[in-house]
Design a protein around this motif. Sequence first.
Motif, PDB file in Angstrom:
ATOM      1  N   SER A 173     -11.329   3.423 -25.495  1.00 56.87           N
ATOM      2  CA  SER A 173      -9.877   2.901 -25.675  1.00 56.87           C
ATOM      3  C   SER A 173      -9.671   1.541 -24.967  1.00 56.87           C
ATOM      4  CB  SER A 173      -8.814   3.816 -25.262  1.00 56.87           C
ATOM      5  OG  SER A 173      -8.859   4.928 -26.007  1.00 56.87           O
ATOM      6  N   ILE A 174     -10.390   1.439 -23.713  1.00 55.50           N
ATOM      7  CA  ILE A 174     -10.176   0.190 -22.721  1.00 55.50           C
ATOM      8  C   ILE A 174     -11.199  -0.817 -23.435  1.00 55.50           C
ATOM      9  CG2 ILE A 174     -10.554  -0.464 -20.569  1.00 55.50           C
ATOM     10  CD1 ILE A 174      -9.782   2.167 -19.484  1.00 55.50           C
ATOM     11  N   LEU A 175     -12.317  -0.383 -23.649  1.00 56.63           N
ATOM     12  CA  LEU A 175     -13.171  -1.431 -24.100  1.00 56.63           C
ATOM     13  C   LEU A 175     -12.751  -2.052 -25.730  1.00 56.63           C
ATOM     14  CD1 LEU A 175     -16.643   0.232 -23.183  1.00 56.63           C
ATOM     15  CD2 LEU A 175     -15.202  -1.640 -22.050  1.00 56.63           C
ATOM     16  N   ASN A 176     -12.485  -1.169 -26.529  1.00 58.56           N
ATOM     17  CA  ASN A 176     -11.989  -1.807 -27.677  1.00 58.56           C
ATOM     18  C   ASN A 176     -10.599  -1.750 -27.961  1.00 58.56           C
ATOM     19  OD1 ASN A 176     -14.689  -1.800 -28.435  1.00 58.56           O
ATOM     20  ND2 ASN A 176     -14.910   0.468 -28.721  1.00 58.56           N
ATOM     21  N   PHE A 177      -9.866  -2.022 -27.010  1.00 59.71           N
ATOM     22  CA  PHE A 177      -8.557  -2.091 -26.877  1.00 59.71           C
ATOM     23  C   PHE A 177      -7.661  -2.896 -28.201  1.00 59.71           C
ATOM     24  CE2 PHE A 177      -4.117  -3.367 -25.641  1.00 59.71           C
ATOM     25  CZ  PHE A 177      -3.378  -2.181 -25.387  1.00 59.71           C
ATOM     26  N   PHE A 178      -8.147  -4.087 -28.267  1.00 61.91           N
ATOM     27  CA  PHE A 178      -7.704  -5.038 -29.454  1.00 61.91           C
ATOM     28  C   PHE A 178      -7.970  -4.608 -30.746  1.00 61.91           C
ATOM     29  CE2 PHE A 178      -7.522  -7.513 -25.320  1.00 61.91           C
ATOM     30  CZ  PHE A 178      -6.026  -7.436 -25.370  1.00 61.91           C
ATOM     31  N   SER A 179      -9.067  -3.624 -30.903  1.00 65.05           N
ATOM     32  CA  SER A 179      -9.448  -3.401 -32.134  1.00 65.05           C
ATOM     33  C   SER A 179      -8.507  -2.382 -32.934  1.00 65.05           C
ATOM     34  CB  SER A 179     -10.829  -2.665 -32.345  1.00 65.05           C
ATOM     35  OG  SER A 179     -11.010  -1.388 -31.623  1.00 65.05           O
ATOM     36  N   ASP A 180      -7.708  -1.469 -32.013  1.00 62.25           N
ATOM     37  CA  ASP A 180      -6.537  -0.855 -32.705  1.00 62.25           C
ATOM     38  C   ASP A 180      -5.642  -0.595 -31.602  1.00 62.25           C
ATOM     39  OD1 ASP A 180      -5.321   1.213 -34.110  1.00 62.25           O
ATOM     40  OD2 ASP A 180      -6.958   2.808 -33.850  1.00 62.25           O
ATOM     41  N   ILE A 181      -4.750  -1.409 -31.478  1.00 60.35           N
ATOM     42  CA  ILE A 181      -3.815  -1.584 -30.313  1.00 60.35           C
ATOM     43  C   ILE A 181      -2.811  -0.433 -30.392  1.00 60.35           C
ATOM     44  CG2 ILE A 181      -2.159  -2.954 -29.009  1.00 60.35           C
ATOM     45  CD1 ILE A 181      -3.290  -5.550 -30.150  1.00 60.35           C
ATOM     46  N   LYS A 182      -2.468  -0.212 -31.456  1.00 66.82           N
ATOM     47  CA  LYS A 182      -1.521   1.008 -31.664  1.00 66.82           C
ATOM     48  C   LYS A 182      -1.977   2.242 -31.052  1.00 66.82           C
ATOM     49  CE  LYS A 182       1.895   3.180 -34.755  1.00 66.82           C
ATOM     50  NZ  LYS A 182       2.219   3.555 -36.182  1.00 66.82           N
ATOM     51  N   ASN A 183      -2.923   2.926 -31.597  1.00 66.34           N
ATOM     52  CA  ASN A 183      -3.678   4.074 -31.208  1.00 66.34           C
ATOM     53  C   ASN A 183      -3.971   3.938 -29.703  1.00 66.34           C
ATOM     54  OD1 ASN A 183      -3.182   5.488 -33.579  1.00 66.34           O
ATOM     55  ND2 ASN A 183      -4.878   4.768 -34.647  1.00 66.34           N
ATOM     56  N   ASN A 184      -4.829   2.863 -29.241  1.00 66.37           N
ATOM     57  CA  ASN A 184      -5.433   2.789 -27.982  1.00 66.37           C
ATOM     58  C   ASN A 184      -4.046   2.923 -27.110  1.00 66.37           C
ATOM     59  OD1 ASN A 184      -7.814   2.785 -28.918  1.00 66.37           O
ATOM     60  ND2 ASN A 184      -8.167   0.675 -28.948  1.00 66.37           N
ATOM     61  N   PHE A 185      -3.044   2.102 -27.305  1.00 68.31           N
ATOM     62  CA  PHE A 185      -1.874   2.113 -26.530  1.00 68.31           C
ATOM     63  C   PHE A 185      -1.293   3.606 -26.466  1.00 68.31           C
ATOM     64  CE2 PHE A 185       2.545   1.609 -25.334  1.00 68.31           C
ATOM     65  CZ  PHE A 185       2.483   0.703 -24.396  1.00 68.31           C
ATOM     66  N   LYS A 186      -1.248   4.304 -27.510  1.00 67.77           N
ATOM     67  CA  LYS A 186      -0.468   5.659 -27.524  1.00 67.77           C
ATOM     68  C   LYS A 186      -1.263   6.564 -26.671  1.00 67.77           C
ATOM     69  CE  LYS A 186       0.479   7.531 -31.269  1.00 67.77           C
ATOM     70  NZ  LYS A 186       0.825   7.924 -32.718  1.00 67.77           N
ATOM     71  N   PHE A 187      -2.639   6.293 -26.604  1.00 63.15           N
ATOM     72  CA  PHE A 187      -3.691   7.233 -25.765  1.00 63.15           C
ATOM     73  C   PHE A 187      -3.388   6.801 -24.097  1.00 63.15           C
ATOM     74  CE2 PHE A 187      -7.659   7.928 -24.024  1.00 63.15           C
ATOM     75  CZ  PHE A 187      -7.703   9.246 -23.702  1.00 63.15           C
ATOM     76  N   LEU A 188      -3.544   5.297 -23.849  1.00 62.55           N
ATOM     77  CA  LEU A 188      -3.546   4.825 -22.569  1.00 62.55           C
ATOM     78  C   LEU A 188      -2.275   4.789 -21.777  1.00 62.55           C
ATOM     79  CD1 LEU A 188      -5.953   1.942 -23.013  1.00 62.55           C
ATOM     80  CD2 LEU A 188      -6.384   4.042 -22.056  1.00 62.55           C
ATOM     81  N   PHE A 189      -1.178   4.769 -22.560  1.00 61.12           N
ATOM     82  CA  PHE A 189      -0.089   4.630 -21.863  1.00 61.12           C
ATOM     83  C   PHE A 189       0.370   5.618 -20.860  1.00 61.12           C
ATOM     84  CE2 PHE A 189       4.724   4.857 -21.730  1.00 61.12           C
ATOM     85  CZ  PHE A 189       4.989   3.596 -21.098  1.00 61.12           C
TER      86      PHE A 189
END
Length: 164
Positions: A40-56
């Motif tokens: 999620s951190i390394l590919n944050f910009f490839s799927d911003i919505k899902n990565n943000f939902k996981f990381l936030f």
Amino acid sequence: MKFLSNCLKGIAIGSGAILPGISSGVFCVIFGIYEKLLDSILNFFSDIKNNFKFLFPIVIGIGFGIILFGNILNYCLYQFPIQTKSIFIGLILGSLPALMKEINTKQKLKNSYWLFFLFALLLGLGCIFLENTLAIQTLENVNFLYLIWCGFLMSVRNCRSRSQ
């Protein structure tokens, strides 16, 4: 419910960030989120919505964990040093089965890994012995050999973590 679960995991990870000798990455492995977190951190910009939902929620939890446990751990280390350090050692040793399971699922554990483990164990015990025998209370009584050794070990650890 997933948000709350990830916040609680983040609190544990944040507390692991301030614990001496314990990496927050160990907690990530224990919770089974290490690879997803890195992805999620390394590919944050490839799927911003899902990565943000996981990381936030994890980031929120990490912040709370650092703030919440910082003073508590400071108090425990000064009031109950032996018991607190024993808990840290137990956490490290308790995470070994999870790490071994993770290693065995990806590849067969080789004999050279056991040799490396034995070497690292002896090196760690030697450092504990050095810490107990060398006096480093004041700047006038600093053993520079010990400080050089500590710096070497820290740099080896940092180089090893960057290469992975």
